[in-house]
Design a protein around this motif. Structure first.
Motif, PDB file in Angstrom:
ATOM      1  N   ARG A  81      50.783  39.696  29.630  1.00  0.00           N
ATOM      2  CA  ARG A  81      50.488  39.442  31.041  1.00  0.00           C
ATOM      3  C   ARG A  81      50.709  40.705  31.853  1.00  0.00           C
ATOM      4  O   ARG A  81      49.783  41.413  32.213  1.00  0.00           O
ATOM      5  CB  ARG A  81      51.368  38.311  31.559  1.00  0.00           C
ATOM      6  CG  ARG A  81      50.742  36.932  31.402  1.00  0.00           C
ATOM      7  CD  ARG A  81      51.625  35.880  32.059  1.00  0.00           C
ATOM      8  NE  ARG A  81      50.967  34.583  32.074  1.00  0.00           N
ATOM      9  CZ  ARG A  81      51.616  33.434  32.161  1.00  0.00           C
ATOM     10  NH1 ARG A  81      52.935  33.427  32.221  1.00  0.00           N
ATOM     11  NH2 ARG A  81      50.951  32.291  32.184  1.00  0.00           N
ATOM     12  N   SER A  82      51.966  41.003  32.128  1.00  0.00           N
ATOM     13  CA  SER A  82      52.279  42.172  32.934  1.00  0.00           C
ATOM     14  C   SER A  82      52.230  43.446  32.113  1.00  0.00           C
ATOM     15  O   SER A  82      51.972  44.525  32.633  1.00  0.00           O
ATOM     16  CB  SER A  82      53.667  42.017  33.556  1.00  0.00           C
ATOM     17  OG  SER A  82      53.960  43.094  34.409  1.00  0.00           O
ATOM     18  N   ASP A 140      41.797  45.924  28.804  1.00  0.00           N
ATOM     19  CA  ASP A 140      42.138  44.526  29.076  1.00  0.00           C
ATOM     20  C   ASP A 140      42.755  44.445  30.461  1.00  0.00           C
ATOM     21  O   ASP A 140      42.787  45.427  31.193  1.00  0.00           O
ATOM     22  CB  ASP A 140      43.058  43.947  27.997  1.00  0.00           C
ATOM     23  CG  ASP A 140      44.369  44.712  27.840  1.00  0.00           C
ATOM     24  OD1 ASP A 140      44.795  45.398  28.800  1.00  0.00           O
ATOM     25  OD2 ASP A 140      44.976  44.629  26.758  1.00  0.00           O
ATOM     26  N   GLN A 141      43.247  43.266  30.828  1.00  0.00           N
ATOM     27  CA  GLN A 141      43.762  43.103  32.184  1.00  0.00           C
ATOM     28  C   GLN A 141      45.082  43.825  32.402  1.00  0.00           C
ATOM     29  O   GLN A 141      45.512  44.021  33.537  1.00  0.00           O
ATOM     30  CB  GLN A 141      43.896  41.608  32.528  1.00  0.00           C
ATOM     31  CG  GLN A 141      44.894  40.828  31.694  1.00  0.00           C
ATOM     32  CD  GLN A 141      46.296  40.821  32.278  1.00  0.00           C
ATOM     33  OE1 GLN A 141      46.471  41.084  33.451  1.00  0.00           O
ATOM     34  NE2 GLN A 141      47.286  40.539  31.453  1.00  0.00           N
ATOM     35  N   ASN A 244      53.630  43.405  43.166  1.00  0.00           N
ATOM     36  CA  ASN A 244      53.812  42.029  42.725  1.00  0.00           C
ATOM     37  C   ASN A 244      53.918  41.157  43.965  1.00  0.00           C
ATOM     38  O   ASN A 244      54.850  41.340  44.766  1.00  0.00           O
ATOM     39  CB  ASN A 244      55.092  41.872  41.903  1.00  0.00           C
ATOM     40  CG  ASN A 244      54.969  42.391  40.493  1.00  0.00           C
ATOM     41  OD1 ASN A 244      53.944  42.962  40.120  1.00  0.00           O
ATOM     42  ND2 ASN A 244      56.018  42.222  39.703  1.00  0.00           N
ATOM     43  N   GLU A 280      49.883  41.579  40.776  1.00  0.00           N
ATOM     44  CA  GLU A 280      50.199  40.359  40.051  1.00  0.00           C
ATOM     45  C   GLU A 280      50.642  39.329  41.089  1.00  0.00           C
ATOM     46  O   GLU A 280      51.376  39.670  42.015  1.00  0.00           O
ATOM     47  CB  GLU A 280      51.321  40.593  39.041  1.00  0.00           C
ATOM     48  CG  GLU A 280      51.028  41.705  38.047  1.00  0.00           C
ATOM     49  CD  GLU A 280      52.247  42.095  37.223  1.00  0.00           C
ATOM     50  OE1 GLU A 280      53.260  41.363  37.259  1.00  0.00           O
ATOM     51  OE2 GLU A 280      52.182  43.139  36.554  1.00  0.00           O
ATOM     52  N   ARG A 349      42.836  44.657  43.570  1.00  0.00           N
ATOM     53  CA  ARG A 349      42.449  44.001  42.318  1.00  0.00           C
ATOM     54  C   ARG A 349      43.600  43.143  41.814  1.00  0.00           C
ATOM     55  O   ARG A 349      44.713  43.631  41.644  1.00  0.00           O
ATOM     56  CB  ARG A 349      42.085  45.062  41.277  1.00  0.00           C
ATOM     57  CG  ARG A 349      41.741  44.525  39.891  1.00  0.00           C
ATOM     58  CD  ARG A 349      41.188  45.631  39.009  1.00  0.00           C
ATOM     59  NE  ARG A 349      42.146  46.730  38.838  1.00  0.00           N
ATOM     60  CZ  ARG A 349      43.041  46.803  37.839  1.00  0.00           C
ATOM     61  NH1 ARG A 349      43.113  45.829  36.933  1.00  0.00           N
ATOM     62  NH2 ARG A 349      43.859  47.839  37.750  1.00  0.00           N
ATOM     63  N   ARG A 351      45.326  41.492  38.959  1.00  0.00           N
ATOM     64  CA  ARG A 351      45.341  41.584  37.505  1.00  0.00           C
ATOM     65  C   ARG A 351      45.526  40.215  36.872  1.00  0.00           C
ATOM     66  O   ARG A 351      44.909  39.884  35.867  1.00  0.00           O
ATOM     67  CB  ARG A 351      46.439  42.535  37.044  1.00  0.00           C
ATOM     68  CG  ARG A 351      46.142  44.009  37.375  1.00  0.00           C
ATOM     69  CD  ARG A 351      47.233  44.934  36.903  1.00  0.00           C
ATOM     70  NE  ARG A 351      47.680  44.632  35.566  1.00  0.00           N
ATOM     71  CZ  ARG A 351      48.928  44.299  35.238  1.00  0.00           C
ATOM     72  NH1 ARG A 351      49.859  44.208  36.162  1.00  0.00           N
ATOM     73  NH2 ARG A 351      49.241  44.030  33.998  1.00  0.00           N
ATOM     74  N   TYR A 352      46.411  39.429  37.403  1.00  0.00           N
ATOM     75  CA  TYR A 352      46.524  38.041  36.983  1.00  0.00           C
ATOM     76  C   TYR A 352      47.273  37.264  38.046  1.00  0.00           C
ATOM     77  O   TYR A 352      48.000  37.831  38.861  1.00  0.00           O
ATOM     78  CB  TYR A 352      47.186  37.885  35.612  1.00  0.00           C
ATOM     79  CG  TYR A 352      48.668  38.184  35.569  1.00  0.00           C
ATOM     80  CD1 TYR A 352      49.614  37.196  35.833  1.00  0.00           C
ATOM     81  CD2 TYR A 352      49.122  39.456  35.249  1.00  0.00           C
ATOM     82  CE1 TYR A 352      50.960  37.466  35.789  1.00  0.00           C
ATOM     83  CE2 TYR A 352      50.483  39.736  35.198  1.00  0.00           C
ATOM     84  CZ  TYR A 352      51.389  38.730  35.471  1.00  0.00           C
ATOM     85  OH  TYR A 352      52.734  38.995  35.416  1.00  0.00           O
ATOM     86  N   ALA A 353      47.071  35.945  38.028  1.00  0.00           N
ATOM     87  CA  ALA A 353      47.719  35.073  38.999  1.00  0.00           C
ATOM     88  C   ALA A 353      48.044  33.765  38.313  1.00  0.00           C
ATOM     89  O   ALA A 353      47.189  33.181  37.633  1.00  0.00           O
ATOM     90  CB  ALA A 353      46.797  34.820  40.199  1.00  0.00           C
ATOM     91  N   PHE A 354      49.279  33.327  38.465  1.00  0.00           N
ATOM     92  CA  PHE A 354      49.628  32.025  37.864  1.00  0.00           C
ATOM     93  C   PHE A 354      50.814  31.417  38.616  1.00  0.00           C
ATOM     94  O   PHE A 354      51.523  32.093  39.343  1.00  0.00           O
ATOM     95  CB  PHE A 354      49.954  32.174  36.367  1.00  0.00           C
ATOM     96  CG  PHE A 354      51.269  32.831  36.081  1.00  0.00           C
ATOM     97  CD1 PHE A 354      52.401  32.062  35.824  1.00  0.00           C
ATOM     98  CD2 PHE A 354      51.402  34.217  36.033  1.00  0.00           C
ATOM     99  CE1 PHE A 354      53.623  32.647  35.534  1.00  0.00           C
ATOM    100  CE2 PHE A 354      52.611  34.817  35.741  1.00  0.00           C
ATOM    101  CZ  PHE A 354      53.714  34.035  35.493  1.00  0.00           C
TER     102      PHE A 354
END
Length: 354
Positions: A81-82, A140-141, A244, A280, A349, A351-354
């Motif tokens: 993830r990170s 990748d991310q 973050n 993130e 941008r 990168r990921y979110a959850f």
């Protein structure tokens, strides 16, 4: 009125093997007036860890106690993830006291800084691990071209740098590794890091949340305004800088608070910083045991963190009882925040979110 220092160790708990190593001797020399207490293991210090009677002394313990140990097990765990890998810790614990922090749970919630003295073993292991990975061939991310190692999973590296040169050694190591990068998240603006030479191989992720929420939850951290003001400086010093947006805590007016923060992020940064910025986004996960501890020293925080009307239980991999926003609700809340990012920080941008 002078603010209390973040760290003022008056007692150092020392594993004998750590005191014999060069880094251990350097840490002890940095705090010559501190009392030294020999301990068999940094994991087993009852007066620091697991004593519920300490709950009202959490912050004092973090400021005045320091632990010096040896990292026994060295491994780089896959992440994805990170980062691609979680590097072996060169420290754990923290001098800050964020009300939602997951890090202290294994040692007891006060958990002051433990610094590991066998830095040469750790950097040697990492250099060999990076070489074994070869060249990253598929973006990748996490990153377009480099293997990324999180060097601060169990601590805040910007604070660790106040205690020892471990973090500087890691930044210099990754500066010499063309196929890898170091990465760490921080809530502390340590401008000493600006004098280092990261060579673009260290990613600093400044954690941000709206100031109104941070004042209640981010205890002993640098003000959010100071973190925003540092972004350009760290880019100019040769760091890759990300943010973050975490944890995202839902309360009355939360979206307006985040809108203001996103506008401030754009106002605080130059086009060069924004061009390399990524984020993130992590929605709050809380813990039942931490909730009980917080009620003993910071109950106001729990009015935001403990929301049975919005949350559902989730058993962690370690067996703890966590709570998070209910699945369907969480998706809707996250989409609302992502819409704000698209509107007020379109350069950012995610990168990921959850």
């Amino acid at each position: 009125m002078t603010a209390e220092p973040l760290l003022r160790p008056t007692r150092i708990y020392v594993e004998p093997a750590a005191a014999e190593l060069p880094r251990g001797r350097a840490v002890l020399a940095r705090f010559p007036d501190a009392e030294r207490v020999e301990v068999a293991s940094h994991w087993q210090i009852p007066e620091l860890h697991g004593d519920e009677a300490n709950v009202r002394r959490w912050v004092r313990i973090k400021r005045e106690a320091l632990v010096l140990g040896v990292k026994k097990s060295l491994s780089a765990r896959p992440n994805g993830r990170s980062a691609h890998f979680i590097a072996p810790s060169t420290a754990n614990g923290c001098a800050m006291a964020c009300a939602y922090c997951y890090v202290p749970r294994r040692k007891g919630y006060s958990n002051p800084i433990t610094v590991f003295a066998n830095i040469d073993q750790i950097t040697g292991y990492l250099a060999r691990h990076v070489r074994r990975q070869g060249t990253m061939t598929s973006p990748d991310q996490v990153d377009d071209a480099a293997w990324v190692y999180d060097i601060g999973e169990n601590s805040d590296c910007a604070v660790d740098a106040l205690v020892s040169d471990n973090v500087r050694d890691l930044v210099e190591l990754f500066g010499s590794l063309p196929t890898a990068k170091a990465s760490f998240a921080t809530k502390h603006v340590n401008r000493d890091l600006l004098t280092w030479d990261p060579k673009g191989r260290t990613r600093v992720r400044f954690s941000l949340m709206p100031e109104r929420t941070a004042k209640l939850l981010d205890i002993r951290t640098s003000p959010v305004a100071d973190r925003l003001a540092a972004l350009d400086d760290f880019v100019a010093a040769g760091y890759e800088v990300h943010v973050n947006l975490s944890p995202v805590v839902v309360h009355d007016g939360w979206l307006e608070d985040w809108r203001e923060l996103l506008v401030s992020l754009g106002d605080a940064t130059t086009p060069a910083t924004r061009a390399q910025l990524a984020a993130e986004i992590i929605m709050l996960t809380h813990n039942r045991a931490l909730h009980e501890v917080n009620l003993g020293w910071h109950p106001k925080a729990e009015e935001l963190l403990w929301r049975p009307d919005l949350q559902e239980g989730k058993r962690s991999e370690g067996g703890g009882v966590n709570v998070r926003y209910r699945a369907g609700l969480k998706r809707r809340l996250l989409d609302e925040l992502l819409d704000l990012v698209a509107e007020h920080a379109p350069y950012l941008r995610v990168r990921y979110a959850f």
